[in-house]
Design a protein around this motif. Structure first.
Motif, PDB file in Angstrom:
ATOM      1  N   SER A  36       0.822  -1.219   0.000  1.00 55.46           N
ATOM      2  CA  SER A  36       0.000   0.000   0.000  1.00 55.46           C
ATOM      3  C   SER A  36       0.849   1.258   0.000  1.00 55.46           C
ATOM      4  CB  SER A  36      -0.944   0.001   1.208  1.00 55.46           C
ATOM      5  OG  SER A  36      -0.206  -0.059   2.414  1.00 55.46           O
ATOM      6  N   LYS A  42      -3.786   2.402  -3.592  1.00 59.06           N
ATOM      7  CA  LYS A  42      -5.045   2.793  -2.953  1.00 59.06           C
ATOM      8  C   LYS A  42      -6.079   3.301  -3.954  1.00 59.06           C
ATOM      9  CE  LYS A  42      -3.128   3.644   1.648  1.00 59.06           C
ATOM     10  NZ  LYS A  42      -2.865   4.638   2.713  1.00 59.06           N
ATOM     11  N   ARG A  46      -9.635   1.354  -4.838  1.00 61.71           N
ATOM     12  CA  ARG A  46     -10.907   2.076  -4.696  1.00 61.71           C
ATOM     13  C   ARG A  46     -11.709   2.033  -5.996  1.00 61.71           C
ATOM     14  NH1 ARG A  46      -7.834   6.049  -1.786  1.00 61.71           N
ATOM     15  NH2 ARG A  46      -7.778   7.395  -3.648  1.00 61.71           N
TER      16      ARG A  46
END
Length: 395
Positions: A36, A42, A46
């Motif tokens: 991450s 990220k 998403r």
């Protein structure tokens, strides 16, 4: 619904970071499970989850129509048949991912944006305003001792400056290493008497720590073989092992890299290996690559099929060098060499693969990295060091 209404802000973030880190949209799949700490992870997750939420409320026909809007090279990753479960979470997330790949590919290939070169998005001068004094009237960067030049980028302080988009192969792929390597060699040999300038991409910049990480991993990416994941349908994807150059193994078998690909469909995991020979390694003007194909039934927990072949490239071999499984440039000739069907012992399978690819150390590196290091690690490092000390740089 003609497309998935992804969040525009996340799309912009992902597109920007992919460009900064020189990550191509088609390679996004392997970053879904990356650390991450990587700035693309990220927003990527998403967006894929967002796409899945939209797809989960769509009907089967809507999903089919959406898949059919994808270009053929991308669509093959999510093609459906009469047995496809359009409510399967894994499948819907793959559709979301490759729809995202398609959107970003269109954005990456917007030559109007490249030509316009919007000064409001000039991230290089925003980061280092002093560089403006090193740009001539044509926007070329004057090279001096403040920079460290490589054929894949220019190091300046804490960042890597990318070469201009039009200095990339086909204007969209990796940098034109053939030209840039010669340009840099000539610079190092004659910069005391000549002045050198070059165009850079003002709209992307890479933090140096990511470039150093990429250089360290340049010889490979993707996981090594793990027998514990043989029957895991989610353990799929590509691993690429590049031969570390200069190489002692080039004395007998000149290879560029070896590609290993796992895919899954209908309880069958398919495994492919293709060794990619170097452009200079030819037989009567033909490039001949050894190839392995195997199938494992994960319900029965057995290897049920195994065959070997050679792929023969008669022309345009550079297209194969510039592509990778499963979207590779297809060889016009494929000659099968052997086939085994039934219940194949895993250890014997690995042993046969290793001997089929005789002279290819990358096979051992994939299946047994500890054994590879013990057998070849020190020899490889010593040979590379000796070669670099003895062989002068070529123009």
């Amino acid at each position: 619904m003609s497309g998935l209404p992804f969040d525009k802000r996340d799309l912009e973030i992902l597109s920007k970071e992919c460009k900064n880190l020189n990550i191509f949209p088609i390679d996004l799949q392997r970053y879904l499970h990356a650390s991450s700490d990587n700035p693309i992870v990220k927003p990527l997750i998403r967006l894929v989850n967002e796409g899945y939420e939209y797809l989960s409320i769509m009907g089967d026909e809507e999903i089919k129509q959406l898949v059919m809007t994808l270009p053929s090279g991308i669509r093959m990753q999510v093609e459906f048949d009469n047995f496809t479960n359009f409510k399967d979470e894994e499948y819907l997330k793959r559709v979301a991912l490759y729809h995202l790949v398609h959107i970003l590919s269109i954005s990456d290939n917007s030559f109007e944006k490249i030509i316009k070169n919007d000064p409001q998005k000039n991230i290089v001068l925003t980061t280092y305003p002093e560089l403006e004094s090193k740009l001539d009237k044509d926007g070329l960067l004057t090279i001096d001792d403040d920079f460290t030049l490589y054929d894949c980028g220019i190091i300046y302080k804490n960042h890597v400056l990318h070469y201009h988009q039009f200095l990339r192969r086909g204007y969209t792929a990796n940098p034109n290493f053939d030209f840039l390597g010669r340009f840099l060699s000539y610079y190092h040999n004659t910069n005391k008497i000549n002045t050198f300038r070059i165009a850079i991409d003002m709209q992307r910049i890479m933090p140096k720590e990511y470039w150093e990480h990429l250089i360290e991993c340049d010889a490979w990416f993707g996981p090594n073989f793990d027998p514990n994941t043989l029957d895991d349908k989610y353990s799929v994807g590509i691993t690429v092992k590049k031969r570390i150059k200069p190489s002692i193994f080039d004395l007998t078998n000149i290879l560029d890299r070896t590609e290993f690909l796992w895919t899954y469909k209908d309880d069958i995991k398919t495994f492919e290996i293709e060794e990619i020979s170097d452009s200079v390694y030819k037989f009567d003007r033909l490039h001949i690559n050894r190839y392995i194909h195997a199938e494992r039934n994960i319900q029965e927990k057995q290897l049920q099929h195994f065959d070997g072949a050679v792929k023969v490239y008669t022309h345009e071999y550079e297209k194969r060098l510039d592509s990778q499984l499963p979207n590779e440039y297809r060889a016009p000739i494929k000659i099968k060499l052997f086939r085994i069907d039934g219940n194949i012992d895993t250890n014997k399978w690995i042993d046969l693969i290793s001997h089929f690819f005789k002279g290819n150390e990358m096979i051992l590196e994939y299946f047994d990295p500890d054994g590879f290091e013990a057998q070849f690690g020190q020899r490889i490092r010593e040979y590379k060091k000796l070669s670099l000390e003895r062989i002068p740089l070529k123009d």
